[in-house]
Write a protein that holds these residues in place. Sequence first.
Motif, PDB file in Angstrom:
ATOM      1  N   TYR A 172       0.835  -1.206   0.000  1.00 33.57           N
ATOM      2  CA  TYR A 172       0.000   0.000   0.000  1.00 33.57           C
ATOM      3  C   TYR A 172       0.867   1.253   0.000  1.00 33.57           C
ATOM      4  O   TYR A 172       0.567   2.249  -0.678  1.00 33.57           O
ATOM      5  N   GLN A 173       1.951   1.219   0.754  1.00 37.29           N
ATOM      6  CA  GLN A 173       2.864   2.367   0.795  1.00 37.29           C
ATOM      7  C   GLN A 173       3.525   2.569  -0.568  1.00 37.29           C
ATOM      8  O   GLN A 173       3.617   3.711  -1.059  1.00 37.29           O
ATOM      9  N   ARG A 174       3.938   1.494  -1.182  1.00 33.47           N
ATOM     10  CA  ARG A 174       4.605   1.554  -2.481  1.00 33.47           C
ATOM     11  C   ARG A 174       3.665   2.134  -3.545  1.00 33.47           C
ATOM     12  O   ARG A 174       4.055   3.004  -4.333  1.00 33.47           O
ATOM     13  N   GLU A 175       2.426   1.679  -3.563  1.00 35.40           N
ATOM     14  CA  GLU A 175       1.467   2.154  -4.560  1.00 35.40           C
ATOM     15  C   GLU A 175       1.078   3.613  -4.307  1.00 35.40           C
ATOM     16  O   GLU A 175       0.841   4.380  -5.241  1.00 35.40           O
ATOM     17  N   LEU A 176       1.038   4.001  -3.050  1.00 34.30           N
ATOM     18  CA  LEU A 176       0.711   5.380  -2.701  1.00 34.30           C
ATOM     19  C   LEU A 176       1.776   6.324  -3.249  1.00 34.30           C
ATOM     20  O   LEU A 176       1.465   7.394  -3.794  1.00 34.30           O
ATOM     21  N   ILE A 177       3.024   5.935  -3.129  1.00 33.90           N
ATOM     22  CA  ILE A 177       4.123   6.749  -3.649  1.00 33.90           C
ATOM     23  C   ILE A 177       4.105   6.768  -5.175  1.00 33.90           C
ATOM     24  O   ILE A 177       4.303   7.812  -5.807  1.00 33.90           O
ATOM     25  N   VAL A 231      -3.035  12.406   0.684  1.00 30.66           N
ATOM     26  CA  VAL A 231      -3.656  11.165   0.215  1.00 30.66           C
ATOM     27  C   VAL A 231      -3.240  10.115   1.225  1.00 30.66           C
ATOM     28  O   VAL A 231      -2.051   9.980   1.527  1.00 30.66           O
ATOM     29  N   GLU A 232      -4.212   9.390   1.787  1.00 36.25           N
ATOM     30  CA  GLU A 232      -3.846   8.443   2.849  1.00 36.25           C
ATOM     31  C   GLU A 232      -4.732   7.199   2.828  1.00 36.25           C
ATOM     32  O   GLU A 232      -5.916   7.259   2.478  1.00 36.25           O
ATOM     33  N   PHE A 233      -4.107   6.089   3.185  1.00 38.97           N
ATOM     34  CA  PHE A 233      -4.836   4.854   3.451  1.00 38.97           C
ATOM     35  C   PHE A 233      -5.077   4.763   4.954  1.00 38.97           C
ATOM     36  O   PHE A 233      -4.232   5.157   5.764  1.00 38.97           O
ATOM     37  N   GLY A 234      -6.235   4.236   5.307  1.00 37.73           N
ATOM     38  CA  GLY A 234      -6.541   4.063   6.718  1.00 37.73           C
ATOM     39  C   GLY A 234      -7.636   3.030   6.892  1.00 37.73           C
ATOM     40  O   GLY A 234      -8.064   2.367   5.941  1.00 37.73           O
ATOM     41  N   ILE A 235      -8.081   2.914   8.120  1.00 35.26           N
ATOM     42  CA  ILE A 235      -9.147   1.953   8.463  1.00 35.26           C
ATOM     43  C   ILE A 235     -10.384   2.732   8.895  1.00 35.26           C
ATOM     44  O   ILE A 235     -10.311   3.601   9.772  1.00 35.26           O
ATOM     45  N   ARG A 326      -7.176   0.629  -8.862  1.00 27.20           N
ATOM     46  CA  ARG A 326      -6.613  -0.370  -9.769  1.00 27.20           C
ATOM     47  C   ARG A 326      -5.339  -0.986  -9.190  1.00 27.20           C
ATOM     48  O   ARG A 326      -5.110  -2.191  -9.295  1.00 27.20           O
ATOM     49  N   ALA A 327      -4.524  -0.158  -8.553  1.00 25.30           N
ATOM     50  CA  ALA A 327      -3.233  -0.623  -8.035  1.00 25.30           C
ATOM     51  C   ALA A 327      -3.380  -1.633  -6.904  1.00 25.30           C
ATOM     52  O   ALA A 327      -2.625  -2.604  -6.831  1.00 25.30           O
ATOM     53  N   ILE A 328      -4.364  -1.411  -6.030  1.00 27.54           N
ATOM     54  CA  ILE A 328      -4.506  -2.331  -4.884  1.00 27.54           C
ATOM     55  C   ILE A 328      -5.486  -3.460  -5.178  1.00 27.54           C
ATOM     56  O   ILE A 328      -5.573  -4.434  -4.426  1.00 27.54           O
ATOM     57  N   GLY A 329      -6.243  -3.335  -6.263  1.00 25.93           N
ATOM     58  CA  GLY A 329      -7.159  -4.408  -6.648  1.00 25.93           C
ATOM     59  C   GLY A 329      -8.383  -4.539  -5.775  1.00 25.93           C
ATOM     60  O   GLY A 329      -8.997  -5.602  -5.701  1.00 25.93           O
ATOM     61  N   LYS A 462      -3.421   5.502   8.519  1.00 24.98           N
ATOM     62  CA  LYS A 462      -2.351   4.514   8.687  1.00 24.98           C
ATOM     63  C   LYS A 462      -1.114   4.855   7.854  1.00 24.98           C
ATOM     64  O   LYS A 462       0.001   4.786   8.341  1.00 24.98           O
ATOM     65  N   ILE A 463      -1.307   5.189   6.570  1.00 25.37           N
ATOM     66  CA  ILE A 463      -0.192   5.607   5.713  1.00 25.37           C
ATOM     67  C   ILE A 463      -0.596   6.943   5.086  1.00 25.37           C
ATOM     68  O   ILE A 463      -1.588   7.020   4.355  1.00 25.37           O
TER      69      ILE A 463
END
Length: 474
Positions: A172-177, A231-235, A326-329, A462-463
């Motif tokens: 997730y971190q890699r795709e975010l970057i 832009v962030e991923f979280g729960i 698309r990146a994380i599916g 989270k990220i």
Amino acid sequence: MKNTVSGTDFMAVGYEQNKILGTAIEIANMHFEALPVKEKIELFQKVVENPAHFLADAVIAPLASQLIESAKMPQDETIALREEIQDYAVYGADQIVAGARDQMDVAMRLPVTVGGALMPDAHQGYGLPIGGVLATKNAIMPYGVGVDIGCRMALSIYDVPETYFEQNRAKYQRELIAHTKFGAGRGFHGQYKSGHEVMDRNTFDLTPLMKKLKDKAWSQLGSSGGGNHFVEFGIIEFSERDEVLNINKGRYVALLTHSGSRGFGATIAGHYTQLAKQKTKLPKEAVNLAYLDMNTQEGQEYWIAMNLAGDYASACHEVIHEKLTRAIGGVVLAKVENHHNFAWKEIWNGEEVIVHRKGATPAGKGVMGIIPGSMTAPGFLVRGKGTENAINSASHGAGRLMSRTQAIKSITKSEMRQQLKDHNVTLIGAGKDEAPMAYKDIHQVMASQKNLVDIVAQFTPKIVRMADDGSRED
């Protein structure tokens, strides 16, 4: 040409920046081409100082007549503010600094103001305070909308469980970057540029300014600005099933974004703010609250440009969310989006008004919105209650506790790192000016507006990715 004079030359000897200046330059360069620049300036200085002496001169007479007629015209008078401050609702008054209150007090004295409210995340800005809501009658205020036109939140909720996210956090971190780009002036080029129907709108051809900005807007499509944009991923956690979104109780991976209309919107804001200041002369304390009459060409131009900038900001979020989905599916279970830094035509107290929400979330009855905290504090998915006193609005975040300068001076890097570690947050980019400690307590802010919104779910970052160069477009 060697003997050509400019507007700057003539303004230095008494001409003003208006149509008369254009006439003077045209006559000087067309009919006095052979005259040396110095003598040309001296001649036209005499014309502006005593135009009546040149009425018999066949060449200069048109300019002389314009100067004389202009002198007869009444000069623009400063528009007086009302003596009394109209009442307005304040939420979380104990959390709002005096500067924001003072700015709102001035806004509530404008002759076009019909209502106002101050949200609990309010802090001082330019013109209208950030967190200020202002309803006006037939008038649009560029600085009541803000510089980052259409800045907004967008949330995608995925069918991905929290356990999978933690097991694949590096991905997730890699795709975010890989799929985001941040910072003032940053954009995409060549094959990396994205497409979107908004770029095909004929409204880009409305004015020379918008036409000029189209290429820049296209290059920045799908990118994010500086400052507090992220832009962030979280729960996200739903404590009970939400029937409207059709999501069961549980914890899900979610993508949350915050940014606006980039350089496109900022340039529109700057242009029409200056135009409003020229058209609407206000006292010194209210100069940044200059407005445009909606019945004028300038008012209509700004309204159309503002709406295009808002749609463009939405398109930027859409591109980011599509790339990362698309990146994380993941499969998107629900999407929620809302904007602030905008103006809407709404019916309030039985009449049509222009509602400016500068850093405030629309919260009409049943309207969904997202109110973020900070890079470590939770954000909230909310549903509006439609509170009339608040002009159907809520806060757009926690709001700043410290200015950027104050945060940089008083917060250490080690303190910021410890905060991130304590909350298990991975940060990519951002400076101390965006440290969690620079923001108000989001829980206090939410407690101050429980009459404005219902909490539907809680989002935990989270990220987090933000601009890493200290740039700002907000």
